[in-house]
Design a protein around this motif. Structure first.
Motif, PDB file in Angstrom:
ATOM      1  N   LEU A 157      18.278 -10.722 -23.313  1.00  0.00           N
ATOM      2  CA  LEU A 157      18.378 -12.101 -23.840  1.00  0.00           C
ATOM      3  C   LEU A 157      17.377 -12.247 -24.904  1.00  0.00           C
ATOM      4  CD1 LEU A 157      18.689 -14.121 -20.482  1.00  0.00           C
ATOM      5  CD2 LEU A 157      20.311 -13.681 -22.321  1.00  0.00           C
ATOM      6  N   THR A 160      17.181 -14.903 -28.091  1.00  0.00           N
ATOM      7  CA  THR A 160      18.490 -15.702 -28.112  1.00  0.00           C
ATOM      8  C   THR A 160      18.292 -17.186 -27.950  1.00  0.00           C
ATOM      9  OG1 THR A 160      18.592 -15.184 -25.827  1.00  0.00           O
ATOM     10  CG2 THR A 160      19.790 -13.717 -27.021  1.00  0.00           C
ATOM     11  N   SER A 161      19.066 -17.888 -28.478  1.00  0.00           N
ATOM     12  CA  SER A 161      19.040 -19.140 -28.221  1.00  0.00           C
ATOM     13  C   SER A 161      20.167 -19.697 -27.037  1.00  0.00           C
ATOM     14  CB  SER A 161      19.375 -20.216 -29.508  1.00  0.00           C
ATOM     15  OG  SER A 161      20.763 -19.490 -29.921  1.00  0.00           O
ATOM     16  N   VAL A 162      19.516 -20.415 -25.946  1.00  0.00           N
ATOM     17  CA  VAL A 162      20.497 -20.516 -24.955  1.00  0.00           C
ATOM     18  C   VAL A 162      20.896 -22.234 -24.690  1.00  0.00           C
ATOM     19  CG1 VAL A 162      20.367 -20.575 -22.285  1.00  0.00           C
ATOM     20  CG2 VAL A 162      19.330 -18.778 -23.685  1.00  0.00           C
ATOM     21  N   ALA A 181      14.337 -15.149 -24.004  1.00  0.00           N
ATOM     22  CA  ALA A 181      14.960 -15.991 -24.719  1.00  0.00           C
ATOM     23  C   ALA A 181      14.159 -16.765 -25.559  1.00  0.00           C
ATOM     24  CB  ALA A 181      16.078 -17.139 -24.065  1.00  0.00           C
ATOM     25  N   ASP A 224      23.636 -18.486 -28.953  1.00  0.00           N
ATOM     26  CA  ASP A 224      23.993 -17.351 -28.616  1.00  0.00           C
ATOM     27  C   ASP A 224      24.596 -17.150 -27.034  1.00  0.00           C
ATOM     28  OD1 ASP A 224      22.813 -16.051 -30.829  1.00  0.00           O
ATOM     29  OD2 ASP A 224      20.905 -16.610 -29.975  1.00  0.00           O
ATOM     30  N   VAL A 225      23.951 -17.904 -26.090  1.00  0.00           N
ATOM     31  CA  VAL A 225      24.359 -18.000 -24.586  1.00  0.00           C
ATOM     32  C   VAL A 225      24.498 -19.253 -24.244  1.00  0.00           C
ATOM     33  CG1 VAL A 225      23.517 -17.021 -22.526  1.00  0.00           C
ATOM     34  CG2 VAL A 225      22.913 -15.743 -24.558  1.00  0.00           C
ATOM     35  N   GLY A 250      29.012 -14.958 -29.063  1.00  0.00           N
ATOM     36  CA  GLY A 250      27.955 -15.189 -28.017  1.00  0.00           C
ATOM     37  C   GLY A 250      28.645 -15.000 -26.616  1.00  0.00           C
ATOM     38  N   GLN A 251      27.659 -15.099 -25.784  1.00  0.00           N
ATOM     39  CA  GLN A 251      27.991 -14.838 -24.446  1.00  0.00           C
ATOM     40  C   GLN A 251      27.887 -16.144 -23.364  1.00  0.00           C
ATOM     41  OE1 GLN A 251      26.399 -11.039 -22.519  1.00  0.00           O
ATOM     42  NE2 GLN A 251      24.670 -11.398 -24.201  1.00  0.00           N
ATOM     43  N   THR A 290      32.576 -12.823 -23.612  1.00  0.00           N
ATOM     44  CA  THR A 290      31.947 -12.873 -24.786  1.00  0.00           C
ATOM     45  C   THR A 290      32.980 -13.603 -25.670  1.00  0.00           C
ATOM     46  OG1 THR A 290      30.926 -10.783 -24.332  1.00  0.00           O
ATOM     47  CG2 THR A 290      31.128 -11.253 -26.784  1.00  0.00           C
TER      48      THR A 290
END
Ligand code: SAM
Length: 293
Positions: A157, A160-162, A181, A224-225, A250-251, A290
């Protein structure tokens, strides 16, 4: 000294009001158990979802004559008629601490620990998330949360942005931030949850990276998540919104789903998302996948 414990259930909007009424009728302490932290069952059509209910418990001195109290409660307009309640005799003990004593540090693998805020982390070098769930859902003890935490623990992570959709206590967003993150947006329809998330973010020194909103005020910038632990029904209804948060490639991690509901939830996110094999824990399952580029 022994005590009488009186327990009633009401819609969560009235929880605090009922607590005040119990105090006005002689309760020495009131606690709220959000039905969210009870096992969640998918509500049938037309039923009130269990997690919109609060269980309110008042603690009365053992010598209290409960008849007048019950009579007063029977007149409260927002309570069910006939009044439904439960009384128990309690031996003297620090009963508020009792549930806290059952919430112990927990290891979710890959060095990710949830530690009640009143405990010392057993492994100071681990990723320790200090948590006081307050009235919000999310201690890590529920399989729907624990499967998300296990996934966070094993997923790269860094930077990443969540989005933590339905953040509850903030447990998942905080875990993601503590695993590297860069930023998290948390949303929840429950003000108590937003409060708990903010407080837990401060406790974990990630408040600068964790912004919390009611869903209608959350900025809709792709990330991203996306992690969402809410029930299967909302996950299907909210699929267009959750997908609108997710960058190509992204996930997405989805939880709160009964095993038999996996196919229907996946269908709502297909073909945009390619899912990994479904994971199971008790009657629950966890989906992650994904988004196509
Ligand atoms: C099962 S709890 C999950 C809490 C925490 N994320 C966890 O994993 O333990 C679900 C949370 O989603 C929130 N919620 C339910 N429906 C929602 C919706 N439509 N939009 C945002 N939040 C929602 C509830 O208030 C609750 O706090």
């Amino acid at each position: 000294m022994a005590w009488i414990q009186l327990t009633l259930t009401t819609k969560e909007d009235y929880g605090r009001q009922l607590g005040d009424i119990l105090m006005a009728n002689g309760a020495q302490a009131v606690t709220y158990r959000d039905a969210k932290d009870a096992p969640i069952f998918e509500p049938g059509p037309g039923e009130v979802p269990l997690w919109e209910l609060s269980q309110v418990t008042g603690l009365f001195p053992a010598e209290t004559n409960m008849q007048p109290v019950i009579k007063n409660l029977a007149k409260v307009s927002f309570l069910e008629k006939p009044l439904r309640y439960k009384t128990d005799q309690l031996e003297d003990k620090d009963w508020e601490r009792e549930w806290m004593d059952n919430f112990k540090p927990m290891d979710f693998g890959n060095g990710l620990w949830i530690v009640p805020s009143w405990h010392q982390p057993p492994h100071p070098d681990a990723t320790n998330i200090l948590l006081d769930p307050g009235m919000a859902f999310g201690t890590g003890t529920h399989p729907t949360t624990s499967m998300c935490l296990a996934w966070i623990g094993e997923t790269e992570l860094q930077g990443t942005s969540v989005v933590d959709f339905g953040c509850g206590s903030g447990i998942l967003g905080i875990a993601a931030l503590k695993r590297g993150a860069a930023h998290c947006v948390g949303t929840d329809i429950d003000q108590q949850a937003l409060l708990a998330t903010r407080e837990n973010a401060v406790l974990n020194h990630v408040s600068d990276q964790f912004d919390v909103y009611l869903p209608e005020f959350a900025p809709n910038e792709p990330v991203d998540v996306v992690i969402a632990n809410i029930l299967a029904g909302p996950l299907q209804e909210l699929a267009p919104i959750l997908l609108s948060y997710l960058k190509p490639g992204g996930q997405i991690a989805l939880s709160g789903i009964l095993a038999r509901q996996a196919e229907d939830v996946m269908a709502a996110y297909t073909p945009e998302v390619t899912f990994a094999p479904v994971r199971y824990h008790d009657e629950w399952c966890f989906l992650h996948g994904t988004r196509q580029k």
